[in-house]
Design a protein around this motif. Structure first.
Motif, short mmCIF file in Angstrom:
data_model
loop_
_atom_site.label_atom_id
_atom_site.label_comp_id
_atom_site.label_asym_id
_atom_site.label_seq_id
_atom_site.Cartn_x
_atom_site.Cartn_y
_atom_site.Cartn_z
N PRO A 1 70.77 62.52 -5.34
CA PRO A 1 69.53 62.61 -5.56
C PRO A 1 68.82 61.43 -5.56
CG PRO A 1 70.68 62.91 -7.80
CD PRO A 1 71.94 62.78 -6.78
N LEU A 2 67.57 61.49 -4.89
CA LEU A 2 66.85 60.21 -4.62
C LEU A 2 65.73 60.37 -5.29
CD1 LEU A 2 66.99 60.29 -0.77
CD2 LEU A 2 68.76 59.14 -2.48
N CYS A 3 64.88 59.22 -5.72
CA CYS A 3 63.56 59.05 -6.08
C CYS A 3 62.89 57.82 -5.23
CB CYS A 3 63.19 58.73 -7.57
SG CYS A 3 64.39 57.19 -8.06
N VAL A 4 61.76 58.06 -4.96
CA VAL A 4 60.86 56.87 -4.06
C VAL A 4 59.88 56.27 -4.50
CG1 VAL A 4 61.64 58.58 -1.99
CG2 VAL A 4 59.38 58.81 -2.83
N ASP A 5 59.66 55.06 -4.18
CA ASP A 5 58.74 54.12 -4.49
C ASP A 5 57.75 53.86 -3.47
OD1 ASP A 5 57.05 52.55 -5.84
OD2 ASP A 5 58.52 50.99 -6.43
#
Length: 366
Positions: free
Chosen positions: A200-204
């Motif tokens: 899983p990824l999160c993006v900024d």
């Protein structure tokens, strides 16, 4: 393994020519500039850097020493010179009890506007000192269960596809990856990562998207590729656009640049799904704790973030980690010259030290 130095006495870290030592009432305050070296050039939508200036602090009362830190990435507007100038103004002669935390830190906050990292360096040192006085770590003082800490994300800065794949390989122990976006390479970044991992990824986005329709289209594209939230997708001034995106996005939005201090939490309610708390933005542990509790009361998501920092500030922030939804506490992992040992990451999970205060020891090679 690098040896540790007992943390109740100032050591060689503050026995340097550039250390300032001041007796201020019953307190002794020490501080010195230091420069963190990045393992990789760190690129976000706003620019690139290979170093970060910090100021290390030590606060002593009745023979017990607490440690703190100010980290100054460019967008904060602080520098070695500004932090040292701020600390030069600190006069604690009116305080004879370190447990007068509210009074002491209200005084520090009133010395000058902004200077939030400088203020955080004193806040962290005071909390470390008090925790050592009570012989307890702060997560226990706050009543938090260390078993409930989240995984921390590991940050992948903007780079070429080849470099991105290399960084992902180096981040193998981490279960959640945080990807910096906001340029015209956004899809390339995600596609390069998806070539080598399905984590899983999160993006900024660091305010990099300007048009809300394009931001919504990207949010759907990212959701289909396993992204779990968007951090600061559009400029903080675009309140209506961020609100609209939050209402329509398939994944949560997190306010970062838009949420600096306690007063910003209520303003963010409804504009974002949650907030990103960073000690360097909010003046330290005291206000971070209040922000987390207020956000919870408003049924908002809570993320705990960091700047590029040593394990001192990272471990201080980590004391709050048992009550947050997401943690991004990899700042010390991105540098090559840490001077402390503290919070650990085991199989991607934040593991708190049971040492008193913020749970750190100095390293003997400093």
């Amino acid at each position: 393994m690098t040896a540790e130095i007992a943390s109740n006495t100032p050591t060689s870290l503050f026995n340097t020519a550039n250390t300032i030592t001041r007796k201020t009432g019953r307190f002794t305050l020490r501080y010195r500039p230091y420069t963190l070296e990045m393992r990789h050039v760190f690129t976000i939508a706003a620019g690139s850097r290979s170093t970060t200036p910090v100021v290390l602090t030590a606060l002593e009362f009745d023979g017990i020493v607490g440690y703190g830190e100010a980290s100054m990435p460019p967008y904060l507007g602080e520098s070695h010179e500004s932090v040292l100038a701020f600390l030069d103004k600190v006069d604690l002669t009116g305080f004879n009890d370190p447990f007068l935390t509210e009074h002491i830190l209200e005084y520090v906050d009133a010395i000058a506007l902004k200077n939030t990292a400088a203020k955080a360096s004193l806040d962290i040192a005071l909390h470390d000192l008090l925790g050592k006085t009570m012989q307890q770590p702060w997560h226990r003082i706050w009543g938090y269960n260390p078993a409930t800490t989240p995984n921390t994300s590991f940050t992948i800065g903007i780079d070429t596809a080849e470099k991105v794949r290399q960084k992902v390989s180096e981040a193998e122990p981490y279960q959640l990856l945080k990807v910096k976006l906001g340029l015209d390479t956004d899809k390339m970044m995600i596609e390069a990562i998806r070539e080598v991992t399905d984590k899983p990824l999160c993006v900024d986005v660091n305010q990099g998207w300007k048009q809300r329709d394009e931001a919504l289209e990207m949010s759907h594209w990212l959701a289909e590729r396993g992204v779990v939230f968007l951090e600061q997708p559009m400029p903080k001034e675009q309140i209506d656009d961020n609100t609209w995106l939050t209402e329509n996005s398939p994944i949560p939005t997190i306010g970062d640049e838009a949420v600096q201090r306690l007063d910003d939490v209520r303003k963010a309610h409804g504009v974002y799904s949650g907030i990103n708390i960073k000690l360097m933005k909010c003046t330290g542990m005291r206000e971070a704790h209040k922000m987390a509790e207020l956000a919870r009361a408003l049924d908002m998501k809570v993320m705990l973030g960091c700047m590029t920092e040593t394990s001192c500030a990272i471990s201080a922030a980590a004391q709050l980690s048992p009550i947050v939804d997401w943690a991004d506490l990899d700042g010390a992992l991105l540098i090559s010259n840490d001077v402390y040992q503290g919070m650990a990451v085991v199989d991607g999970k934040v593991v708190l030290s049971d040492k008193a205060g913020i749970g750190i020891t100095q390293l003997s090679n400093t």
